[in-house]
Design a protein around this motif. Structure first.
Motif, PDB file in Angstrom:
ATOM      1  N   UNK A 200      10.840  -6.399  -5.516  1.00 54.48           N
ATOM      2  CA  UNK A 200      10.344  -5.221  -4.803  1.00 54.48           C
ATOM      3  C   UNK A 200       9.282  -5.615  -3.779  1.00 54.48           C
ATOM      4  N   UNK A 201       8.400  -6.546  -4.154  1.00 51.27           N
ATOM      5  CA  UNK A 201       7.305  -6.929  -3.272  1.00 51.27           C
ATOM      6  C   UNK A 201       7.794  -7.739  -2.076  1.00 51.27           C
ATOM      7  N   UNK A 202       8.847  -8.514  -2.257  1.00 51.20           N
ATOM      8  CA  UNK A 202       9.451  -9.209  -1.114  1.00 51.20           C
ATOM      9  C   UNK A 202      10.011  -8.184  -0.128  1.00 51.20           C
ATOM     10  N   UNK A 203      10.643  -7.144  -0.641  1.00 50.75           N
ATOM     11  CA  UNK A 203      11.254  -6.143   0.226  1.00 50.75           C
ATOM     12  C   UNK A 203      10.220  -5.219   0.867  1.00 50.75           C
ATOM     13  N   UNK A 204       9.065  -5.045   0.200  1.00 46.39           N
ATOM     14  CA  UNK A 204       8.086  -4.043   0.646  1.00 46.39           C
ATOM     15  C   UNK A 204       6.787  -4.639   1.171  1.00 46.39           C
ATOM     16  N   UNK A 205       6.741  -5.937   1.464  1.00 42.96           N
ATOM     17  CA  UNK A 205       5.449  -6.544   1.750  1.00 42.96           C
ATOM     18  C   UNK A 205       4.784  -5.934   2.995  1.00 42.96           C
ATOM     19  N   UNK A 206       5.572  -5.569   4.002  1.00 42.48           N
ATOM     20  CA  UNK A 206       4.965  -4.995   5.207  1.00 42.48           C
ATOM     21  C   UNK A 206       4.317  -3.639   4.894  1.00 42.48           C
ATOM     22  N   UNK A 207       5.014  -2.815   4.145  1.00 44.81           N
ATOM     23  CA  UNK A 207       4.474  -1.506   3.755  1.00 44.81           C
ATOM     24  C   UNK A 207       3.226  -1.684   2.890  1.00 44.81           C
ATOM     25  N   UNK A 208       3.288  -2.600   1.907  1.00 47.34           N
ATOM     26  CA  UNK A 208       2.153  -2.814   1.014  1.00 47.34           C
ATOM     27  C   UNK A 208       0.955  -3.375   1.769  1.00 47.34           C
ATOM     28  N   UNK A 209       1.203  -4.250   2.740  1.00 45.24           N
ATOM     29  CA  UNK A 209       0.107  -4.797   3.539  1.00 45.24           C
ATOM     30  C   UNK A 209      -0.558  -3.684   4.346  1.00 45.24           C
ATOM     31  N   UNK A 210       0.259  -2.833   4.911  1.00 43.95           N
ATOM     32  CA  UNK A 210      -0.252  -1.718   5.724  1.00 43.95           C
ATOM     33  C   UNK A 210      -1.068  -0.750   4.882  1.00 43.95           C
ATOM     34  N   UNK A 211      -0.630  -0.502   3.645  1.00 42.69           N
ATOM     35  CA  UNK A 211      -1.279   0.490   2.781  1.00 42.69           C
ATOM     36  C   UNK A 211      -2.376  -0.109   1.899  1.00 42.69           C
TER      37      UNK A 211
END
Length: 313
Positions: A200-211
Motif C-alpha cells: 500500500x505504501x509503495x502505491x500511495x507514497x506520493x499521497x502520504x508524503x503530501x499529507x
C-alpha cells in the motif's frame, strides 16, 4: 488466486447479510451505513479490497472444525469492524472534516460488530483478553506511528494498525479448541499485514508524503539519506531513490524475507501463505520493472523507446 476465487459465493452472502443488518438501523443511519458498506464490497469493481479482513475466517476454517456458517458470521463481524475502524481513522486523520453523524454511525456499526462476537463468546471466555490485546496494539500504533520509525525499528507495530484483524485468529482457534496455535497464527498474520502495508505504501507514497502520513517506503528513504526528524524527503528525492538508487529492490527483498518466515504457517493456513505470495509478487514485479527500465535507459534512449513501443503494441 484460489485464496479469493474459492470463497466468492461465501463473500457475497456475507456482504448481503451485512447489508440487511445495516438496513435495520434507525432510518437516518441505515442508508449512510449501507452506502459506506458498498465502498468496501470486495466483489465489485473500483472498491477498496480489504481481502484479508473478509477472507481470513475462511482461510482458517479449512484446518479447523468450525462450520462454514460460523465462519461467515465472523466474516460479517469483520466487515463491521473494518467499517468502524475506517470511520475512526477518518475522524483522526481529518479532525476538521467531522460530519455530525459519523461518530454515532461508527458506534452503531461497532455495536453490530460486538453483537456477533458476544453471541459466540460469554464474558468469561478467553476471547476477550485477546480482544483487549489487539485493541491495545491498534491504539498504540495509531497514536505513535508518526513519532516513531516503526518500519525500521519495530516492524510489527506497522501491522498493529490493523491488529483487530487478528480477532479472527482468536475466534476460529477457540471455537475449534486449538488455542495453542494462536501464537503462530498471530505472528503470521502480523507478517502478512506488514507486507500488505508495504505494498500500500509503495502505491500511495506520493499521497502520504503530501499529507504527512507515515509510510514505510518514505521511512526507508529517510533512513538511507540520514535525514533529520524534521526534514522529510522531497518527491524528487524519493523518485531518485526509487528510479536511480534501486531502493525498491531492497524493499522487495524485505518482503521476500517475510515470505520465508511464513513457511511454518502453510500447514495451518495455505491460503494465507498464498495471499502473501501475491503481495510479494506485486512488490517484486514493480522493483524488477524499474530495474529493467533503468538498464534500458543506461543503454540509450532509443533502446528504451523501442522496448516501450514493443510492449505497448
Amino acid at each position: 488466486m484460489r485464496w479469493l476465487l474459492n470463497y466468492e459465493e461465501d463473500l457475497q452472502q456475507a456482504f448481503t447479510t451485512a447489508d440487511k443488518l445495516l438496513s435495520d438501523l434507525p432510518p437516518s443511519f441505515s442508508q449512510p451505513a449501507r452506502d459506506f458498506l458498498d465502498k468496501f464490497h470486495v466483489l465489485k469493481e473500483n472498491r477498496s479490497k480489504n481481502y484479508i479482513c473478509y477472507l481470513l475466517p475462511y482461510w482458517l476454517q479449512e484446518k479447523s472444525t468450525v462450520p462454514i456458517t460460523d465462519c461467515r458470521q465472523i466474516a460479517i463481524a469483520n466487515i463491521f469492524g473494518m467499517m468502524y475502524y475506517h470511520l475512526l481513522d477518518d475522524l483522526m486523520d481529518n479532525p476538521e472534516a467531522r460530519f455530525k453523524h459519523q461518530l454515532p454511525l461508527a458506534d452503531l456499526i461497532h455495536f453490530e460488530f460486538l453483537n456477533i462476537y458476544r453471541s459466540y463468546f460469554p464474558t468469561d471466555s478467553p476471547f476477550w483478553p485477546y480482544f483487549r490485546k489487539y485493541i491495545t496494539e491498534w491504539a498504540d500504533a495509531v497514536t505513535y506511528e508518526n513519532s516513531n520509525n516503526f518500519f525500521l525499528e519495530a516492524p510489527v507495530r506497522v501491522a498493529h494498525r490493523a491488529a483487530p484483524v487478528k480477532l479472527t485468529v482468536a475466534a476460529i482457534c477457540l471455537l475449534s479448541n486449538q488455542e495453542n496455535t494462536i501464537p503462530l497464527l498471530e505472528d503470521s498474520v502480523d507478517t502478512v499485514l506488514i507486507t500488505l502495508q508495504m505494498l500500500d505504501d509503495w502505491m500511495d507514497w506520493e499521497k502520504d508524503l503530501r499529507e504527512g502520513s507515515y509510510n514505510c517506503l518514505i521511512a526507508l528513504v529517510e533512513t538511507k539519506q540520514q535525514l533529520t526528524e524534521n526534514h522529510r524527503p522531497t518527491p524528487e528525492e524519493i523518485r531518485q531513490a526509487i528510479y536511480t538508487q534501486g531502493i525498491l529492490a531492497e524493499y522487495a527483498q524485505q518482503a521476500e524475507t517475510h515470505h520465508q518466515a511464513l513457511s511454518n504457517v502453510r500447514r495451518f493456513a495455505q491460503h494465507l501463505y498464498d495471499f502473501h505470495a501475491f503481495l510479494v509478487h506485486n512488490i517484486r514485479q514493480a522493483a524488477e520493472q524499474i530495474e529493467k527500465d533503468r538498464k534500458l535507459l543506461e543503454n540509450g534512449g532509443l533502446e528504451y523507446w523501442l522496448s516501450k513501443k514493443i510492449a505497448n503494441s
